[in-house]
Write a protein that holds these residues in place. Structure first.
Motif, PDB file in Angstrom:
ATOM      1  N   ALA A  51      -5.402   1.874  11.003  1.00  0.00           N
ATOM      2  CA  ALA A  51      -6.669   1.780  11.238  1.00  0.00           C
ATOM      3  C   ALA A  51      -6.424   2.255   9.111  1.00  0.00           C
ATOM      4  N   GLY A  53      -6.735   2.887   5.220  1.00  0.00           N
ATOM      5  CA  GLY A  53      -6.136   3.987   4.694  1.00  0.00           C
ATOM      6  C   GLY A  53      -5.941   5.306   4.905  1.00  0.00           C
ATOM      7  N   ASP A  97      -2.244  -1.166  -4.019  1.00  0.00           N
ATOM      8  CA  ASP A  97      -1.084  -0.922  -3.286  1.00  0.00           C
ATOM      9  C   ASP A  97       0.429  -1.016  -4.615  1.00  0.00           C
ATOM     10  N   ARG A 100      -0.755   2.089  -6.302  1.00  0.00           N
ATOM     11  CA  ARG A 100       0.216   3.531  -5.561  1.00  0.00           C
ATOM     12  C   ARG A 100       2.143   3.111  -5.107  1.00  0.00           C
ATOM     13  N   VAL A 148      -2.533  -4.169   7.701  1.00  0.00           N
ATOM     14  CA  VAL A 148      -3.687  -3.554   7.836  1.00  0.00           C
ATOM     15  C   VAL A 148      -5.147  -4.223   9.100  1.00  0.00           C
ATOM     16  N   ASN A 193      -0.243  11.173   9.527  1.00  0.00           N
ATOM     17  CA  ASN A 193      -0.633  11.117   8.328  1.00  0.00           C
ATOM     18  C   ASN A 193      -1.863  12.019   7.489  1.00  0.00           C
ATOM     19  N   LYS A 194      -2.277  12.974   6.037  1.00  0.00           N
ATOM     20  CA  LYS A 194      -2.990  13.729   6.036  1.00  0.00           C
ATOM     21  C   LYS A 194      -3.615  14.772   6.955  1.00  0.00           C
ATOM     22  N   ASP A 196      -2.590  17.757   5.498  1.00  0.00           N
ATOM     23  CA  ASP A 196      -3.450  18.758   4.921  1.00  0.00           C
ATOM     24  C   ASP A 196      -4.995  18.728   5.777  1.00  0.00           C
ATOM     25  N   ARG A 197      -5.167  17.347   5.464  1.00  0.00           N
ATOM     26  CA  ARG A 197      -6.624  17.623   6.443  1.00  0.00           C
ATOM     27  C   ARG A 197      -7.009  18.433   7.258  1.00  0.00           C
ATOM     28  N   THR A 251       3.057  14.328   8.689  1.00  0.00           N
ATOM     29  CA  THR A 251       3.300  13.781   7.377  1.00  0.00           C
ATOM     30  C   THR A 251       2.271  13.902   6.748  1.00  0.00           C
ATOM     31  N   THR A 254       1.589  12.707   0.586  1.00  0.00           N
ATOM     32  CA  THR A 254       0.728  12.782  -0.690  1.00  0.00           C
ATOM     33  C   THR A 254       1.719  13.682  -1.570  1.00  0.00           C
TER      34      THR A 254
HETATM   35  N1  GTP Z   1      -5.367  14.228   1.518  1.00  0.00           N
HETATM   36  C1  GTP Z   1      -4.296  13.870   1.517  1.00  0.00           C
HETATM   37  N2  GTP Z   1      -4.964  12.176   1.027  1.00  0.00           N
HETATM   38  C2  GTP Z   1      -4.049  10.868   1.562  1.00  0.00           C
HETATM   39  C3  GTP Z   1      -2.941  11.415   1.741  1.00  0.00           C
HETATM   40  N3  GTP Z   1      -1.652  10.194   1.755  1.00  0.00           N
HETATM   41  C4  GTP Z   1      -2.606   9.002   1.258  1.00  0.00           C
HETATM   42  N4  GTP Z   1      -3.826   9.495   0.729  1.00  0.00           N
HETATM   43  C5  GTP Z   1      -5.363   9.188  -0.041  1.00  0.00           C
HETATM   44  O1  GTP Z   1      -4.956   8.387   0.988  1.00  0.00           O
HETATM   45  C6  GTP Z   1      -5.898   7.404   0.147  1.00  0.00           C
HETATM   46  C7  GTP Z   1      -5.814   6.115   1.264  1.00  0.00           C
HETATM   47  O2  GTP Z   1      -4.055   5.706   1.647  1.00  0.00           O
HETATM   48  P1  GTP Z   1      -3.360   4.356   1.115  1.00  0.00           P
HETATM   49  O3  GTP Z   1      -1.715   4.455   1.181  1.00  0.00           O
HETATM   50  O4  GTP Z   1      -4.115   3.226  -0.267  1.00  0.00           O
HETATM   51  O5  GTP Z   1      -3.774   4.103   2.765  1.00  0.00           O
HETATM   52  P2  GTP Z   1      -3.453   2.701   3.019  1.00  0.00           P
HETATM   53  O6  GTP Z   1      -3.994   3.812   4.766  1.00  0.00           O
HETATM   54  O7  GTP Z   1      -2.293   1.967   2.670  1.00  0.00           O
HETATM   55  O8  GTP Z   1      -4.770   1.411   3.029  1.00  0.00           O
HETATM   56  P3  GTP Z   1      -5.348   0.256   3.022  1.00  0.00           P
HETATM   57  O9  GTP Z   1      -3.887   0.005   2.845  1.00  0.00           O
HETATM   58  O10 GTP Z   1      -6.901   0.549   2.503  1.00  0.00           O
HETATM   59  O11 GTP Z   1      -4.981   0.357   4.453  1.00  0.00           O
HETATM   60  C8  GTP Z   1      -5.556   7.504  -1.137  1.00  0.00           C
HETATM   61  O12 GTP Z   1      -6.430   8.188  -2.241  1.00  0.00           O
HETATM   62  C9  GTP Z   1      -4.431   8.028  -0.735  1.00  0.00           C
HETATM   63  O13 GTP Z   1      -4.109   9.058  -1.847  1.00  0.00           O
HETATM   64  C10 GTP Z   1      -2.237  12.673   2.357  1.00  0.00           C
HETATM   65  O14 GTP Z   1      -1.472  12.386   3.180  1.00  0.00           O
HETATM   66  N5  GTP Z   1      -3.355  13.358   2.752  1.00  0.00           N
END
Ligand code: GTP
Ligand code: MG
Length: 341
Positions: A51, A53, A97, A100, A148, A193-194, A196-197, A251, A254
């Motif tokens: 999904a 983000g 992207d 990042r 995406v 992922n995330k 830490d949330r 994972t 960040t």
């Molecule tokens: N807290 C936290 N934030 C994260 C983590 N990974 C990514 N983010 C944040 O989440 C946001 C979206 O990250 P992206 O890597 O652009 O996500 P994406 O899935 O590629 O997004 P789209 O390509 O738009 O679908 C950014 O602000 C990142 O810094 C994580 O592991 N923890």
């Protein structure tokens, strides 16, 4: 020297120009792909999907860095293809992207290409396949393909990849549940992922219970940042039960937590694919599917060229009036096109 020769010699500017030709579906691009085909088929293709983000780009960046890290073995040449089927222009997402993935740019062993939708989804899938094939021929050993969105695009990309990572993140709510049922089928590895949330345990529980529903007898595995190396056990178990259960990994893209384990799991999946003969099987399936698609397209376009427009519309009119059935219309159209030949 031709564009293809330049690309095979590792000229990055030539590669970028060729990828544009391929994306545009030009005759030059198509001919180049014919020449490059024999040189491709060596790369490990890794699909990263999930999904919006969820952190796919951040994760792709980390995985690429892991492959470039000399401490973890000989650095590999990494290609990254970011596909955005929702955006018709190279808009905000892709710009994001680039930001990042900034820390990768300047590394000659990494090549990043962003692709936005131009018209049909089928067109995008074909263009992505061409771009990936060109990168493969150009000597990239690992190609990460980020897409995406949810649905058809993911399935198309999964067909392209050898190893598919499905990325989840905690706190996305119920709508994500709807995606999962379909998405679980294409996942070789599931990544939360995330981590830490807050809510990561709940997400993991939900995912594990969905996996258990899908594979009632299977032993479901998760890493939880614990000791690496049991992925192969899981694979053995899955093989023993004749079903492949994707491991669930956590994972934090960040800060890099869990990336080592994820990289190992990806590598173990590749080894499993080779050892089990599944790699050859998937390659064959992929090529046969591509061939059949092309045959269908070529036949349809040849047939359509031979058939006058008026005749076609005549059949459509009778069909809409329900004078003839769709089957009769199709039969009639085919006969009409061969009658004059
Ligand atoms: N807290 C936290 N934030 C994260 C983590 N990974 C990514 N983010 C944040 O989440 C946001 C979206 O990250 P992206 O890597 O652009 O996500 P994406 O899935 O590629 O997004 P789209 O390509 O738009 O679908 C950014 O602000 C990142 O810094 C994580 O592991 N923890
Ligand atoms: Mg992204």
């Amino acid at each position: 020297m031709s564009l293809v020769e330049d690309v095979l010699l590792g000229n990055r500017l030539a590669l970028a120009r060729l990828l544009t030709q391929i994306e545009n579906g030009s005759e030059t691009g198509r001919k180049a792909l014919d020449e490059l085909f024999a040189h491709a088929g060596k790369a490990h293709l890794i699909g990263v999907t999930g999904a919006p983000g969820t952190g796919k780009s951040t994760l792709v960046n980390q995985i690429a860095r892991a492959y470039r890290n000399p401490a973890a073995g000989p650095p590999r040449q990494v290609g990254i293809v970011a596909v955005d089927p929702t955006s018709p222009f190279s808009g905000g997402a892709i710009l994001g992207d680039r930001v990042r993935m900034r820390d990768l740019s300047g590394d000659p062993g990494v090549f990043i290409r962003s692709m936005a939708s131009r018209g049909s989804l089928g067109g995008l899938a074909a263009a992505t396949s061409g771009v990936v094939q060109a990168l493969d021929a150009a000597g990239f050993e690992v190609i990460l393909i980020e897409t995406v969105g949810a649905g058809q695009a993911e399935v198309e990309i999964a067909r392209l990849a050898h190893t598919t990572l499905v990325i989840e993140a905690p706190g996305l709510g119920d709508d994500i549940q709807a995606i999962k049922a379909g998405i679980l089928e294409i996942a070789d590895l599931l990544v939360i992922n995330k981590a830490d949330r807050p809510g990561v345990e709940a997400s993991e529980r939900a995912l594990l219970s969905m996996l258990q529903l899908a594979h009632p007898k299977a032993h479901v595995f998760r890493n939880n940042f614990s000791k690496p190396g049991h992925f192969s056990e899981t694979v053995e178990t899955a093989q023993a039960e004749d079903q492949c259960i994707p491991p669930v990994l956590r994972t934090t893209a960040t800060d890099g937590s869990g990336i080592l384990e994820l990289s190992e799991a990806i590598e173990q999946h590749r080894q499993y694919l080779e050892r089990s003969g599944e790699l050859a099987h998937r390659e064959r399936e992929r090529l046969v599917a591509e061939l059949n698609l092309l045959v269908r397209e070529l036949l349809v376009s040849r047939w359509r060229e031979r058939l006058p427009d008026a005749q076609y519309h005549g059949f459509v009119a009778r069909l809409v009036q329900r004078e003839i059935s769709p089957w009769q219309a199709a039969q009639g159209l085919l006969e009409a096109s061969t009658a004059g030949a």
